[in-house]
Design an enzyme around this catalytic site. Structure first.
Site, PDB file in Angstrom:
ATOM      1  N   ASP A   1     -12.631-109.610  45.461  1.00 43.49           N
ATOM      2  CA  ASP A   1     -13.608-110.294  46.290  1.00 43.49           C
ATOM      3  C   ASP A   1     -14.284-109.280  47.173  1.00 43.49           C
ATOM      4  O   ASP A   1     -13.639-108.355  47.670  1.00 43.49           O
ATOM      5  CB  ASP A   1     -12.910-111.347  47.152  1.00 43.49           C
ATOM      6  CG  ASP A   1     -12.711-112.626  46.369  1.00 43.49           C
ATOM      7  OD1 ASP A   1     -13.596-112.953  45.547  1.00 43.49           O
ATOM      8  OD2 ASP A   1     -11.683-113.283  46.570  1.00 43.49           O
TER       9      ASP A   1
ATOM     10  N   ASP B   1     -22.038-121.220  67.025  1.00 42.43           N
ATOM     11  CA  ASP B   1     -21.650-120.692  65.708  1.00 42.43           C
ATOM     12  C   ASP B   1     -20.367-119.879  65.844  1.00 42.43           C
ATOM     13  O   ASP B   1     -20.361-118.790  66.399  1.00 42.43           O
ATOM     14  CB  ASP B   1     -22.797-119.827  65.172  1.00 42.43           C
ATOM     15  CG  ASP B   1     -22.565-119.430  63.721  1.00 42.43           C
ATOM     16  OD1 ASP B   1     -21.426-119.617  63.238  1.00 42.43           O
ATOM     17  OD2 ASP B   1     -23.517-118.931  63.099  1.00 42.43           O
TER      18      ASP B   1
END
Lengths: 186, 562, 670
Positions: free
Chosen positions: C301, C338
């Site tokens: 990944d 966020d």
């Protein structure tokens, strides 16, 4: 397995035709152009024919001796002594050959005897001896035949076969040819 | 330089030079590509296939190959027994030689069937010309079988992943017609003009110069001798084999005969490289084989040229070398060289009596057959070598930290099992056979020609030669007895067919596997490093299994002589 | 990697291993190892010979000599057993130390009852609060907590685990630092991965791997060869009229069969798993470690493996005419709520405290998959930040123009491997934020190393192809899968496998599970879901995505150790032959003294020296077997050359020296 049997038989039969009949016939055909039509190289002397490549027994003192043979130069068969290098009995035999040679060749030093004169060849039919093996017998033959040693040495030189193309393999002398030439010398 | 040495170098050099183009030609033949002999052989082969009901394009898997191979061998076995046991009363027998006894016929049949040609009879007295021609047939076809089996292996590594490995009959017939036959014809042409007999007349009787009357055996020698060498068979027409002045009349024929037996085993290595499109791999194999060959051959040449120290001690001129059992026209060097040529490849023809070789020369001859993969017999050599490669690949694969793979195929337990069985079979046959002979002196001691260590070597040699399908012998052994005929017959059979079945099975199994592309982590098998590894595996396996036996035979003899 | 106690022989382990060495003499256990089983039989025969001599037999040499041979053979067996036992003990100790932390922790069930962790059954639900030790592996079904996993991973930074999604898994023995979670037990007591691993190490469920089987065939083959050699030697010797004692036969046999590798083989396998465990990787089978050594393709990944965790904001690009301060304000406000690392990095880059802005009635808009943007509404102002096409859509829907200038900036950021975020206020574009991936320092070197090993690295990322390509090039990976969906990984693996390659991957999410199962080596992160952990064949306790590289090296080391010791073992035979063969025959065939090239003192001393060497070489090689032969990515051929030189040539020379030295010592006594 079953389905392979028939093709195997047929293939074998055809192969026999090709390999056992056609092939030998071709070779036989070629041999018809070869010396003595493929029946073996021969030498004719005094109306008799000899096989040039097959050695003969020479044990009389008036001839150049050939090498010891395990089959007494009878080309009905062939073979060596198969004695091991370490075999005591065999080594005694070699010693005996040396002694015999010295008896028949007075004035020759042991160190002059080349090994081929006291060892049996592989086939028992070796047609050749080494040049030294011929030279070492000169004294004896000269004496018996009353020929000058120099003449004999010249004969040996003439009969010495050089290596292949002068490059490959040993020098050698065909004993039969040498002895025929020796007989002719008189 | 010594002309005897020069002769060897020339012979070896010419063989190598010609092996490469011949290898290319052989690869083309098996790949079915066009060759210059097509116009001659295409019609002949088409006829053969048509009559025999064989479709040469019908591909077989490895099992079908083996079934076809074994079936045709069984057929030849039966035919051969019939001919040899009855030839006395069949045509082409000018000398009136007798038929062979059942056990001798069994041994002769097996030994020619397995491309070995251990001969427990003498050609001059033990067989008719019909028998000789039948044996000549076997020398052709068994070489063809060995090569066909090798091509199955070739094919298995040529394709990425397949079960279809070509047609057995196709490989077999092409081996005979397009490879063995043409080379044999070329050799025969040279031989007949060098004085080798080619006649169907029987023995001649002559009175020689001194007045003794002797006989001279003759026969269709010039047809027999080429295939004897080209097919790495080695069965002699005469008892003395290549030492016989009519079977090997000159130094030239000697060179040609050496070339003849050497060329196909060498060419098959290159053919393998061309066929699987990995020429570098072929060079690796060739390198290993050549190094191994030279390590055996050079000492032999040296020892034979130096002669027997026991005779040197007697004070005579021993400079010709160990001439006992050797021919003057060939010399000690060419004889020492031939003794290894004929034992590394499975010819077993001889041009000097190995029984009379120096002790360590004898050991090298034994080692050459114990290894049996330095070039090796026509076809069989590559099959044997494959086993060593599999073992080397396995160990070296582990050494670089990767599950072993060869030609993109993983080597797993099944292949290892087969490889190990085949690798084991060879020492098993040799050592158990010899042990049996040593343990049963009532059958063997009277047959030995020499006492002590060398007598032991004679027995060891007989089984080694049988297991390696070589056919040469320490010929002092009186081997035409029921014991020797049967026991070596069995060893011969197993020594032939196990090393065909095993490698073909391995190749077949590997061919079915998934192909793994090479990566930087893959161990390259075409490098000198891997070659070294293969060599080490060969040397160690041979040395380890046979060292005690060799110690009691040639090594003990050596120390007692020097 | 914290608890790497590399002391090989701890006293406590030694005691246990010594005890086991004797227990393992049980014939059923010995039978598993054909090579050592033959030694075992040889020892029994020698013991019988000793008894025979004690009853008056004269032909076999002195009682003392035979007894010594018997004892040395017995010692050979013990040494081999000890090698296996010490490897087991070390593995077990390592596993135990991991397990200890969570043994006997109280577990509070939903109904308030408290039971011992060992009583927990699969399916039970327990509750953990700040300060609690989690009693068992499980999955969070409710709540979110920060957890200290340092007991397992050695990583001191706490991690967040929450219900649902891919971070729902907790490990027994870790500590809850904050909040409260409800956890469902996922494994039966005694069936956790660690338990399985311990069982593997202890040998209860250890099966021979395919490679071990193939190697055992090879070693059995060598053993058989020497059975043939020794058995046939008897008639040979009789023929040569050389009586050979049973002790000499058995000594020759034991020396020749590959006892060195035979004795160390299982220790090497266990040590491989143990090394994996020391790297905090739990393997479910020995085969997995072995396979890792063969891996051709590595799927990694991008995030966390190749790049540091997450992208960081690196630059702001206000649109021409927009006040920079105004842009900054919008950016900061939109990122206020966020919580993602990207969001935080934006505020960090801006360097402004969002609370310094006075705003009324803020309403935060969360990111959704549909809008693909997030932001804030206050007063009449709507600020949105998101992927460029999402914002473009928004802007153009409102009938406003999407500036070409922005369009270009977006493109240039993308092509440099960055991720552009466009910020809009009331459907008008204000500017662009550039997020950049930070490639981990040192990662290029690791990929280079992998390339030298012959392993292809593949980066898996959700980024667009342009960005992915840029990062792939910068990091030095060989290939990438961009805009990867779970099935893309799967397809990629299948495709590689169909070409005969072995694929390894690491994953954590439930949607990784099929790919983990499909991969030849699937390493699940311990933080991953239960499904992922079940699917893979290894679990990484550290959750370290680069761990695959270590696992591959451990696998290679394992195979190499086997290969090199096999070579060493077989090469040893050369010297042993030169010691024993002359000794066998010298009495009757003095000529063979010529073979005694080591000039050993006497036949007895030669035989004793050879078997003593044969015995002590096993314990001397235990450290190598346990640590493994060092792997160097120098290419297969160079590696073979190196190992052939060290272990092949060394294997030939060392015993010559060793046997000679031992002989000097032995000859003092006889």
């Amino acid at each position: 397995m079953k389905k392979h049997i028939l093709p195997a038989i047929k293939l074998t039969v055809l192969s026999i035709l090709l390999l056992c009949i056609a092939y030998p016939l071709i070779v036989w055909g070629m041999a018809q152009f070869a010396p003595n039509k493929g029946k073996g190289k021969i030498i004719t002397h005094n109306g008799k024919t000899y096989y040039a490549n097959v050695g003969q027994s020479f044990t009389e003192d008036k001839y150049f001796w050939s090498r010891p043979s395990a089959v007494d130069y009878n080309a009905a068969g062939s073979g060596g002594s198969n004695k091991a290098a370490s075999n005591k009995e065999y080594l005694q035999q070699v010693q005996a050959r040396i002694d015999t040679f010295l008896v028949h060749n007075p004035g020759i030093a042991k160190s002059e005897i080349p090994v081929d004169l006291v060892t049996a060849s592989g086939s028992g039919l070796d047609p050749n001896i080494s040049v030294q093996a011929a030279k070492v017998q000169v004294k004896r033959i000269a004496k018996i035949r009353g020929i000058a040693e120099g003449n004999l040495l010249q004969l040996i030189l003439a009969k010495t076969e050089k290596p292949l193309f002068g490059l490959f393999g040993p020098e050698k002398i065909n004993v039969l040819e040498l002895n025929i030439a020796l007989d002719n010398l008189k | 330089m010594n002309t005897e040495i020069l002769g060897i170098i020339a012979m070896f050099g010419v063989t190598l030079l010609l092996a490469i183009p011949l290898g290319k030609y052989i690869a083309k033949v098996y790949a079915g590509e066009r060759t210059f002999l097509d116009p001659v052989f295409n019609p002949i082969e088409r006829l053969f296939y048509k009559v025999s009901g064989i479709n040469p394009d019908n591909e077989m898997n490895w099992k079908q190959h083996l079934v076809a191979l074994l079936t045709i061998n069984l057929l030849w076995f039966l035919m051969s027994m019939g001919i040899l046991m009855n030839m006395g009363s069949l045509p082409l027998n000018p000398d009136g030689n007798p038929s062979q006894s059942a056990d001798l016929a069994f041994n002769t049949t097996i030994s020619f069937l397995v491309n070995c040609n251990l001969q427990h009879y003498s050609g001059e007295t033990g067989i008719s010309y019909l028998g000789q021609i039948w044996l000549m047939f076997l020398q052709f076809v068994t070489a063809g079988v060995g090569m066909a089996a090798a091509v199955v292996v070739f094919k298995a590594f040529r394709e990425k992943s397949t079960t279809q490995l070509g047609n057995f009959y196709n490989y077999f017939l092409k081996s005979c017609t397009r490879i063995l036959l043409p080379i044999s014809l070329v050799l025969a042409a040279i031989f007949v003009f060098e004085g080798m007999p080619m006649t169907f007349d029987g023995k001649d009787t002559i009175t020689n110069l001194q007045g003794d009357t002797v006989q001279v055996s003759r026969g269709p020698v010039a047809a027999f001798v080429p295939i004897k060498h080209v097919g790495t068979n080695g069965g002699g027409f005469f008892g003395a084999n290549g030492a016989h002045p009519l079977e090997n009349p000159s130094y030239l024929t000697n060179m040609v005969e050496m070339f003849g037996q050497f060329i196909i085993p060498m060419a098959m290595v290159f053919a393998f490289g061309f066929f699987i499109r990995r020429r570098k791999f072929a060079w690796m194999m060739y390198g290993v084989m050549t190094v191994g060959f030279l390590l055996l051959a050079i000492p032999n040449i040296n020892m034979e040229m130096n002669g027997n120290p026991a005779i040197t001690q007697m004070g005579i001129d021993n400079s010709l070398g160990a001439m006992e059992g050797k021919e003057i026209r060939l010399g000690a060097a060419a004889s020492g060289f031939w003794s290894i040529v004929t034992t590394v490849i499975s010819t077993g023809s001889i041009n000097s009596m190995h029984d009379s070789s120096m002790p360590l020369s004898g050991m090298n001859e034994l080692l050459a057959m114990m290894i049996n993969a330095f070039y090796g017999g026509a076809g069989a050599g590559i099959l044997n070598f494959l086993i060593f490669i599999i073992l080397a690949v396995f160990i070296s694969g582990l050494m670089v930290g990767r599950t072993p793979e060869f030609m993109g195929k993983k080597i797993e337990a099944r292949e290892m099992k087969i490889a190990m069985i085949i690798a084991l079979a060879h020492p098993f046959l040799i050592l158990v056979g010899t042990a049996l002979a040593a343990a049963l002196p009532q059958y063997t001691s009277a047959t030995l020609a020499n006492p002590g260590f060398h007598g032991f070597s004679e027995m060891l040699y007989e089984y080694t030669s049988s297991a390696a399908n070589n056919g040469s012998g320490f010929e002092g052994l009186g081997d035409n007895t029921v014991f020797w005929n049967i026991s070596t017959g069995i060893v011969l059979l197993l020594g032939r067919f196990l090393p065909i079945i095993g490698p073909v099975a391995i190749a077949g199994l590997l061919a079915e596997k998934k192909f793994i592309p090479e990566s930087a982590g893959t161990l390259k098998t075409d490098t000198s490093t891997f070659g070294l590894m293969v060599f080490a595996v060969i040397a160690i396996i041979a040395a380890l299994a046979f060292f005690p036996a060799l110690a009691l035979g040639p090594i003990a003899e050596y120390f007692s002589l020097y | 990697m914290n608890n790497n106690k590399n002391k090989l022989f701890e006293p406590a382990l030694m005691n246990e291993a010594l005890k086991q060495s004797f227990i393992k003499l049980h014939p059923a256990k010995m039978f598993r190892n054909p090579v050592m089983f033959m030694v075992w039989i040889g020892t029994l025969v020698m013991a019988a010979v000793c008894v025979w001599i004690a009853f008056g037999e004269q032909s076999q040499g002195s009682f003392a000599y035979n007894l010594i041979v018997t004892v040395i053979l017995f010692a050979t067996l013990l040494f081999a057993n000890f090698a296996e036992a010490i490897a087991e003990a070390r593995g077990k100790a390592q596993a135990d130390s991991l397990r200890k932390t969570r043994e006997e922790t109280p577990a509070r069930l939903e109904n308030g009852e408290t039971i011992s962790s060992s009583q927990l059954k699969k399916g039970d639900v327990f509750i953990c609060e700040a300060g609690d030790i989690i009693p068992s592996d499980g999955e969070i079904i409710e709540g979110l907590a920060t957890i200290d996993e340092s007991a397992i991973t050695g990583e001191s930074a706490p991690v967040i685990r929450e219900a649902g999604g891919d971070k729902s898994s907790v490990t027994g023995g870790t500590k809850v630092l904050s909040d409260k979670i409800k956890v469902c037990v996922t494994t039966e007591a005694g069936e956790s991965f660690l338990d399985k691993m311990i069982a593997l190490v202890e040998g209860a469920s250890r099966q021979k791997t395919p490679n071990e089987i193939a190697l055992t065939i090879l070693l059995s083959g060598f053993t058989l060869v020497f059975i043939i050699v020794v058995v046939t030697l008897k008639p040979f010797a009789d023929y040569a009229q050389t009586p050979i004692t049973i002790a000499a036969f058995i000594s020759l046999f034991v020396c020749l069969i590959p006892t060195t590798i035979g004795g160390l083989l299982s220790a090497i396998g266990i040590a491989g798993m143990d090394r994996a465990l020391r790297a905090n990787v739990i393997t479910k089978s020995g085969k997995a470690v072995e396979t890792a050594g063969d891996v051709d393709v590595l799927l990694l990944d991008k995030t966390g493996t190749i790049t540091i965790g997450n992208r960081k904001a690196t630059k702001f690009y206000p649109v021409n005419g927009v006040d920079e301060k105004h842009f900054l304000k919008s950016v900061v406000l939109s990122s206020m709520a966020d919580e993602t690392p990207e969001g935080k990095s934006i505020i960090e880059l801006a360097g402004v405290n969002p609370l310094s802005y006075q705003i009324q009635n803020p309403r935060f808009i969360k990111f959704t998959a549909e809008t693909r943007s997030s932001g804030i509404d206050y007063d009449t102002i709507k600020i949105r930040k998101g992927a460029s096409d999402a914002i473009k859509n928004l802007v153009e829907k409102a009938g406003n123009h999407f500036p070409s200038e922005t369009e270009e900036q977006v493109k240039s950021i993308s092509s440099n491997g960055g991720t552009p975020l466009v910020v809009a206020e009331n459907e008008k574009v204000l500017g662009v934020i550039e997020l950049q991936d930070i490639i981990k320092p040192g990662i290029q070197e690791r990929f280079e190393r992998l390339r030298k090993m012959g392993i292809k690295t593949v980066m898996v990322t959700g980024d667009n192809p342009l960005t992915a390509k840029y990062i792939a090039e910068k990091a030095g990976v060989d290939d990438f899968i961009a805009e990867a969906k779970p099935e893309d990984k799967m397809n990629y693996i299948r495709n590689e496998q169909s070409q005969g390659r072995l694929v390894a991957m690491m994953g954590d999410g439930t949607n990784d599970a099929p790919a983990l199962a499909q991969a030849d080596v699937g390493v699940a992160m311990n933080s991953g879901t239960q499904a992922a952990k079940e699917a893979g064949n290894m679990v990484d306790l550290d959750n370290d995505p680069t761990k695959l590289i270590e696992v591959v090296e451990i696998g290679k080391q394992l195979l190499m150790t086997r290969g090199t010791l096999t070579t060493f073992s077989i090469a040893n035979d050369v010297a042993k032959y030169f010691a024993i063969v002359p000794a066998l025959f010298i009495a009757s065939i003095p000529a063979l003294q010529g073979l005694n090239i080591m000039n050993l003192h006497s036949p007895e001393s030669a035989i004793l020296s050879a078997i003593i060497f044969n015995a002590i070489v096993i314990p001397m090689l235990i450290p190598l077997a346990l640590k493994g032969v060092a792997y160097k990515p120098i290419g297969a051929s160079a590696l073979l050359r190196r190992n052939l030189f060290i272990y092949g040539l060394g294997g030939i020379i060392v015993p010559f020296v060793g046997i000679k030295l031992i002989d000097l010592l032995v000859s003092v006594f006889i």
